[in-house]
Structures are given as structure tokens and as C-alpha cells.
Design a protein around this motif. Structure first.
Motif, PDB file in Angstrom:
ATOM      1  N   GLY A  55       5.293  11.245  -4.964  1.00 43.58           N
ATOM      2  CA  GLY A  55       5.704  11.396  -3.583  1.00 43.58           C
ATOM      3  C   GLY A  55       7.030  10.707  -3.362  1.00 43.58           C
ATOM      4  N   THR A  64       6.607   5.193   0.204  1.00 40.54           N
ATOM      5  CA  THR A  64       6.475   4.522   1.502  1.00 40.54           C
ATOM      6  C   THR A  64       6.883   3.077   1.341  1.00 40.54           C
ATOM      7  N   GLN A 119       3.648  11.910   1.034  1.00 37.13           N
ATOM      8  CA  GLN A 119       3.484  10.614   1.685  1.00 37.13           C
ATOM      9  C   GLN A 119       4.201  10.740   3.020  1.00 37.13           C
ATOM     10  N   LEU A 126      -1.748   3.200   3.635  1.00 36.53           N
ATOM     11  CA  LEU A 126      -0.634   4.087   3.306  1.00 36.53           C
ATOM     12  C   LEU A 126      -1.216   5.439   2.907  1.00 36.53           C
ATOM     13  N   ASN A 127      -0.689   6.471   3.534  1.00 38.68           N
ATOM     14  CA  ASN A 127      -1.263   7.800   3.343  1.00 38.68           C
ATOM     15  C   ASN A 127      -0.715   8.520   2.117  1.00 38.68           C
ATOM     16  N   CYS A 128      -1.606   9.250   1.476  1.00 33.47           N
ATOM     17  CA  CYS A 128      -1.224  10.100   0.356  1.00 33.47           C
ATOM     18  C   CYS A 128      -2.122  11.320   0.344  1.00 33.47           C
ATOM     19  N   SER A 166      -7.049  13.683  -0.502  1.00 31.89           N
ATOM     20  CA  SER A 166      -6.351  12.457  -0.132  1.00 31.89           C
ATOM     21  C   SER A 166      -6.685  11.321  -1.084  1.00 31.89           C
ATOM     22  N   TYR A 179       4.558   4.223  -4.297  1.00 30.40           N
ATOM     23  CA  TYR A 179       4.570   5.631  -4.650  1.00 30.40           C
ATOM     24  C   TYR A 179       3.160   6.096  -4.983  1.00 30.40           C
ATOM     25  N   CYS A 180       2.794   7.228  -4.438  1.00 22.89           N
ATOM     26  CA  CYS A 180       1.599   7.938  -4.855  1.00 22.89           C
ATOM     27  C   CYS A 180       2.027   9.001  -5.865  1.00 22.89           C
ATOM     28  N   HIS A 219      -5.637   7.693  -0.087  1.00 19.87           N
ATOM     29  CA  HIS A 219      -4.939   6.701   0.721  1.00 19.87           C
ATOM     30  C   HIS A 219      -5.105   5.301   0.133  1.00 19.87           C
ATOM     31  N   TRP A 243      -1.355   5.077  -7.797  1.00 23.55           N
ATOM     32  CA  TRP A 243      -0.450   4.365  -6.910  1.00 23.55           C
ATOM     33  C   TRP A 243       0.404   3.423  -7.762  1.00 23.55           C
TER      34      TRP A 243
END
Lengths: 114, 113
Positions: free
Chosen positions: A105, A108, A6, A21-23, A72, A89-90, A74, A35
Motif C-alpha cells: 500500500g 500510513t 491504505q 490503521l486500516n488496510c 481487511s 505499510y500493509c 487492520h 505489516w
């Protein structure tokens, strides 16, 4: 090895704006992603999870699409609310034989401002 | 109602004292976990238990041990607690289906002085 990244530690945005939010992940086998959301002084709880049949999971206005080509998953929402402020959290499922665990991860933090 | 419980919720100990954190679940999940959470470090896995008396080290097992004598109960023990073990500890449980989706307890905030 298997891992989850992340990239953003903190995302701050204004109420009403879209959230992403990126993962990204590295997985030896077919991935199963989650997630989790954790509000202040609470436990992490499941927000949504990937499906194997390519359905897009949605919950509380959030959705995420598993893209195997880009590794990914996201998290997105069209319009942020103040109550979305939390730690996200991813996680990637790591299954070895008949045992398993989640690789998380670093998380974020999403801060939504008025 | 599926639930993971943790006791105590808050604990203050002095360095060198022993600490026992307890976790229970009512879902008959085979697998249970202990994590600690520190700012910026995310959820760090301490130990996993795959069933009664079947425990494995996680990523940060040093200074901790666990006990699981019943499927629904999983304990974390700190022998001679250290100040750097001050943290929030979460227990979780999962079953083998659904990719090992985890259910978390409410956490125990441990302070070691």
C-alpha cells in the motif's frame, strides 16, 4: 487485479490512545498479508504477518486480524506510545507459480503526540 | 545474523553521470528486489531478480537496469542519471517460503544534481 489500499495517509493521535490503521486488499488467491514499519531514516522492517491457521499475530503490542469476509487486515494497538511514530505499510503477497513479490500500500504515517 | 547490505549509503551525482548501487545478502535468498521510495508514493518496485541472470521488470523500470551474477549480489545501474531519479533506493531479498516475506537493506540516498 491484486491490490492493497491504505485509506489514511496520516494518522495523528495522543499518547495512550488506541491505534487502528486500516488496510484492505483485493486478492485473486488465498491472501498472505504483512505489516511493515519504517522509522525515520531507517529501512522498512517486518512488524507482523498473517497466519494461515487463523492465529492472531502480535508483535510489540501491535496485532492484526485477517478478515477474509471484509478483505481487511487492520493494524491495532491498545495504547499508542511516542516511539510508535513511524510509517506503516500493509503488503499483500502475490505468488505466481514459483515466483512471488509483495504488493505494498501507499503507507500510513502515524504521529503520536505527548 | 540475516542481513541485507547496500553500498553506498549516500551518493551525489551530476545529471548524465552513471550510477551503480550495490546490494548484498547473506541468506542465500533466491529473490531480490530494487525499490525506490518517494514521499507520498510509497515503495515503487523497479526490478525483481528471481535468481542469477533471471531478472524481470517491476512497475517503474524505465531508466534503470540491473545485474545479478551471483545469488548474493544484486546491482542497480542508472545509465546517464536524471534529476528525477533523485530518491531513496532500497534493496530487499526474500525466499519462497513464508509468503515471500522481504528483508530490506538500509537504503541508499541518491541525489542527482
Amino acid at each position: 487485479g491484486d491490490s492493497v489500499t491504505q485509506t489514511e495517509g496520516l494518522v495523528t493521535l495522543t499518547e495512550g490512545l488506541p491505534v487502528m490503521l486500516n488496510c484492505t486488499y483485493q486478492s485473486t488467491y488465498s491472501p498472505f498479508l504483512f505489516w511493515y514499519v519504517q522509522h525515520l531514516n531507517e529501512a522498512p522492517k517486518l512488524l507482523l504477518k498473517s497466519f494461515t491457521d487463523n492465529k492472531r499475530p502480535e508483535h510489540q503490542g501491535f496485532h492484526a486480524t485477517l478478515h477474509k469476509s471484509s478483505s481487511s487486515f487492520h493494524l491495532q494497538k491498545s495504547s499508542a506510545q511516542l516511539s510508535d511514530s513511524a510509517l506503516y505499510y500493509c503488503a499483500l503477497s502475490l505468488i505466481t507459480g514459483n515466483t512471488g513479490k509483495l504488493i505494498f500500500g501507499l503507507g500510513t504515517t502515524l504521529q503520536v503526540q505527548p | 545474523d540475516m542481513k541485507v547490505t547496500q553500498m553506498p549509503r549516500y551518493l551525489i551525482k551530476r545529471m548524465g553521470e552513471n550510477v551503480l548501487l550495490e546490494c548484498g545478502q547473506d541468506m542465500s535468498h533466491e529473490t531480490m528486489y530494487w525499490y525506490r521510495q518517494d514521499p507520498g508514493l510509497g515503495l515503487q518496485l523497479i526490478y525483481i531478480s528471481y535468481d542469477v541472470d533471471s531478472n524481470s521488470e517491476g512497475d517503474i523500470p524505465k531508466g534503470y537496469r540491473v545485474s545479478r551474477k551471483k545469488r548474493e549480489h544484486f546491482s542497480l545501474i542508472l545509465d546517464s542519471a536524471k534529476t528525477n531519479q533523485t530518491s531513496v533506493y532500497f534493496c530487499a531479498s526474500s525466499f519462497s517460503g513464508q509468503g515471500y516475506e522481504q528483508y530490506f537493506g538500509p537504503g541508499t540516498r541518491l541525489t542527482v544534481l
